[in-house]
Design a protein around this motif. Sequence first.
Motif, PDB file in Angstrom:
ATOM      1  N   GLY A  23       0.780  -1.239   0.000  1.00  0.00           N
ATOM      2  CA  GLY A  23       0.000   0.000   0.000  1.00  0.00           C
ATOM      3  C   GLY A  23       0.809   1.285   0.000  1.00  0.00           C
ATOM      4  N   LYS A  24       2.144   1.157  -0.096  1.00  0.00           N
ATOM      5  CA  LYS A  24       2.986   2.371  -0.116  1.00  0.00           C
ATOM      6  C   LYS A  24       3.042   2.966  -1.502  1.00  0.00           C
ATOM      7  CE  LYS A  24       6.679   1.486   3.195  1.00  0.00           C
ATOM      8  NZ  LYS A  24       8.127   1.286   3.137  1.00  0.00           N
ATOM      9  N   ARG A  25       2.967   4.303  -1.584  1.00  0.00           N
ATOM     10  CA  ARG A  25       3.091   5.004  -2.853  1.00  0.00           C
ATOM     11  C   ARG A  25       4.510   4.856  -3.392  1.00  0.00           C
ATOM     12  NH1 ARG A  25       2.130  10.719  -5.260  1.00  0.00           N
ATOM     13  NH2 ARG A  25       4.282  11.385  -5.520  1.00  0.00           N
ATOM     14  N   ILE A  26       4.645   4.533  -4.670  1.00  0.00           N
ATOM     15  CA  ILE A  26       5.954   4.460  -5.313  1.00  0.00           C
ATOM     16  C   ILE A  26       6.280   5.860  -5.845  1.00  0.00           C
ATOM     17  CG2 ILE A  26       7.274   3.397  -7.187  1.00  0.00           C
ATOM     18  CD1 ILE A  26       5.484   0.876  -6.866  1.00  0.00           C
ATOM     19  N   ASN A  27       7.345   6.465  -5.319  1.00  0.00           N
ATOM     20  CA  ASN A  27       7.650   7.866  -5.640  1.00  0.00           C
ATOM     21  C   ASN A  27       8.178   8.065  -7.048  1.00  0.00           C
ATOM     22  OD1 ASN A  27       6.815   9.004  -3.197  1.00  0.00           O
ATOM     23  ND2 ASN A  27       8.746   8.424  -2.233  1.00  0.00           N
ATOM     24  N   VAL A  28       8.744   7.007  -7.617  1.00  0.00           N
ATOM     25  CA  VAL A  28       9.141   7.059  -9.014  1.00  0.00           C
ATOM     26  C   VAL A  28       7.861   6.852  -9.830  1.00  0.00           C
ATOM     27  CG1 VAL A  28      10.634   6.068 -10.773  1.00  0.00           C
ATOM     28  CG2 VAL A  28      11.376   6.048  -8.387  1.00  0.00           C
ATOM     29  N   ALA A  29       7.609   7.738 -10.798  1.00  0.00           N
ATOM     30  CA  ALA A  29       6.408   7.606 -11.631  1.00  0.00           C
ATOM     31  C   ALA A  29       6.708   6.670 -12.793  1.00  0.00           C
ATOM     32  CB  ALA A  29       5.977   8.972 -12.143  1.00  0.00           C
ATOM     33  N   GLY A  30       5.720   5.883 -13.204  1.00  0.00           N
ATOM     34  CA  GLY A  30       5.984   4.904 -14.260  1.00  0.00           C
ATOM     35  C   GLY A  30       4.898   4.804 -15.314  1.00  0.00           C
ATOM     36  N   THR A  31       5.324   4.334 -16.492  1.00  0.00           N
ATOM     37  CA  THR A  31       4.399   3.924 -17.543  1.00  0.00           C
ATOM     38  C   THR A  31       5.141   2.853 -18.368  1.00  0.00           C
ATOM     39  OG1 THR A  31       2.912   4.662 -19.332  1.00  0.00           O
ATOM     40  CG2 THR A  31       5.061   5.745 -19.192  1.00  0.00           C
ATOM     41  N   SER A  32       4.502   2.274 -19.365  1.00  0.00           N
ATOM     42  CA  SER A  32       5.123   1.176 -20.108  1.00  0.00           C
ATOM     43  C   SER A  32       4.811   1.216 -21.586  1.00  0.00           C
ATOM     44  CB  SER A  32       4.622  -0.181 -19.584  1.00  0.00           C
ATOM     45  OG  SER A  32       5.315  -0.577 -18.419  1.00  0.00           O
ATOM     46  N   MET A  33       5.642   0.533 -22.349  1.00  0.00           N
ATOM     47  CA  MET A  33       5.310   0.199 -23.741  1.00  0.00           C
ATOM     48  C   MET A  33       5.653  -1.265 -23.974  1.00  0.00           C
ATOM     49  SD  MET A  33       8.227   2.266 -25.869  1.00  0.00           S
ATOM     50  CE  MET A  33       9.947   2.289 -25.359  1.00  0.00           C
ATOM     51  N   GLY A  34       5.042  -1.838 -25.002  1.00  0.00           N
ATOM     52  CA  GLY A  34       5.308  -3.237 -25.327  1.00  0.00           C
ATOM     53  C   GLY A  34       4.067  -4.102 -25.179  1.00  0.00           C
ATOM     54  N   ASP A  35       4.277  -5.418 -25.326  1.00  0.00           N
ATOM     55  CA  ASP A  35       3.156  -6.364 -25.203  1.00  0.00           C
ATOM     56  C   ASP A  35       2.740  -6.540 -23.753  1.00  0.00           C
ATOM     57  OD1 ASP A  35       3.311  -6.785 -27.916  1.00  0.00           O
ATOM     58  OD2 ASP A  35       4.653  -8.515 -27.705  1.00  0.00           O
ATOM     59  N   ALA A  36       3.618  -6.131 -22.843  1.00  0.00           N
ATOM     60  CA  ALA A  36       3.330  -6.252 -21.420  1.00  0.00           C
ATOM     61  C   ALA A  36       3.910  -5.048 -20.698  1.00  0.00           C
ATOM     62  CB  ALA A  36       3.958  -7.530 -20.864  1.00  0.00           C
ATOM     63  N   GLY A  37       3.261  -4.643 -19.620  1.00  0.00           N
ATOM     64  CA  GLY A  37       3.771  -3.539 -18.811  1.00  0.00           C
ATOM     65  C   GLY A  37       3.884  -3.983 -17.365  1.00  0.00           C
ATOM     66  N   TRP A  38       4.977  -3.586 -16.725  1.00  0.00           N
ATOM     67  CA  TRP A  38       5.133  -3.935 -15.305  1.00  0.00           C
ATOM     68  C   TRP A  38       4.125  -3.133 -14.499  1.00  0.00           C
ATOM     69  CZ3 TRP A  38       6.548  -1.524 -10.686  1.00  0.00           C
ATOM     70  CH2 TRP A  38       6.852  -2.400  -9.625  1.00  0.00           C
ATOM     71  N   TYR A  39       3.514  -3.801 -13.534  1.00  0.00           N
ATOM     72  CA  TYR A  39       2.452  -3.138 -12.786  1.00  0.00           C
ATOM     73  C   TYR A  39       2.485  -3.552 -11.324  1.00  0.00           C
ATOM     74  CZ  TYR A  39      -1.693  -0.306 -12.669  1.00  0.00           C
ATOM     75  OH  TYR A  39      -2.561   0.723 -12.433  1.00  0.00           O
ATOM     76  N   SER A  40       2.114  -2.620 -10.459  1.00  0.00           N
ATOM     77  CA  SER A  40       2.053  -2.927  -9.029  1.00  0.00           C
ATOM     78  C   SER A  40       0.853  -2.245  -8.401  1.00  0.00           C
ATOM     79  CB  SER A  40       3.333  -2.449  -8.345  1.00  0.00           C
ATOM     80  OG  SER A  40       3.229  -2.682  -6.957  1.00  0.00           O
TER      81      SER A  40
END
Length: 212
Positions: free
Chosen positions: A53-70
């Motif tokens: 439940g902790k906020r990840i301070n690094v902002a993220g997005t993805s490209m490709g057939d799959a994206g890492w997600y949390s």
Amino acid sequence: MQNDLFSSIAPEMEKIADGVHYFRNYVDGDLFFEQIMEVARIIPFRHMVTPGGKRINVAGTSMGDAGWYSDRRGYRYEKSDPLSGKDWPPIPKNINHIISEAAAKAGYENFNADSCFINRYQPGVQLTQHQDQDEQDFSQPIVSVSLGVSAIFQLYGDIRGGTAYNIPLHHCDLLIFGGPARKYFHSVKKLKTDNHPLTGDKRYNLTFRKAF
Ligand code: MD6
Ligand code: FE
């Protein structure tokens, strides 16, 4: 015979440790940055949360057939963006070609990324020590590209903590993690307040992976 002077002063690729290869000022920064802006236009950077439940301070997005997600449900790869329902934008072929070529120079002959996670750091933001272990095949390396403000990448070993080996990562640097280093712990130190002509006060990092 080719003069070897420049390659001895500034080799294209430097082996930092078994499985860790560093390419200084290797990529076309404008090409990669424009692609980041295109991805962010379609799927904006966001702050995910850890399973705890902790906020990840690094902002993220993805490209490709799959994206890492949390989120509360765990760390994983998603075939589309759970937030918007949209597919992640594809990794352009010319970009994947550059990444595969670098991987081949480091000894990974058939690396073909199906996922690229894009991190964005604001001043003061750090990435805490972690391993990348949500991918299926650890014989495949991870290829990382840095843009904008410089940061210190810290490399540990197979166990958490201890003394880090510091690798400064600058605009257009490429780093490969594979082999025995594939699951080494690593972190990124707090981003200093600085200005880069292309990215302003931010640092971006792209990690190309074979997720599935
Ligand atoms: C970053 N990179 O440089 C974060 N992980 O901002 C990573 O976490 C990373 O560079 C696995 C392999 C290479 C990396
Ligand atoms: Fe990582």
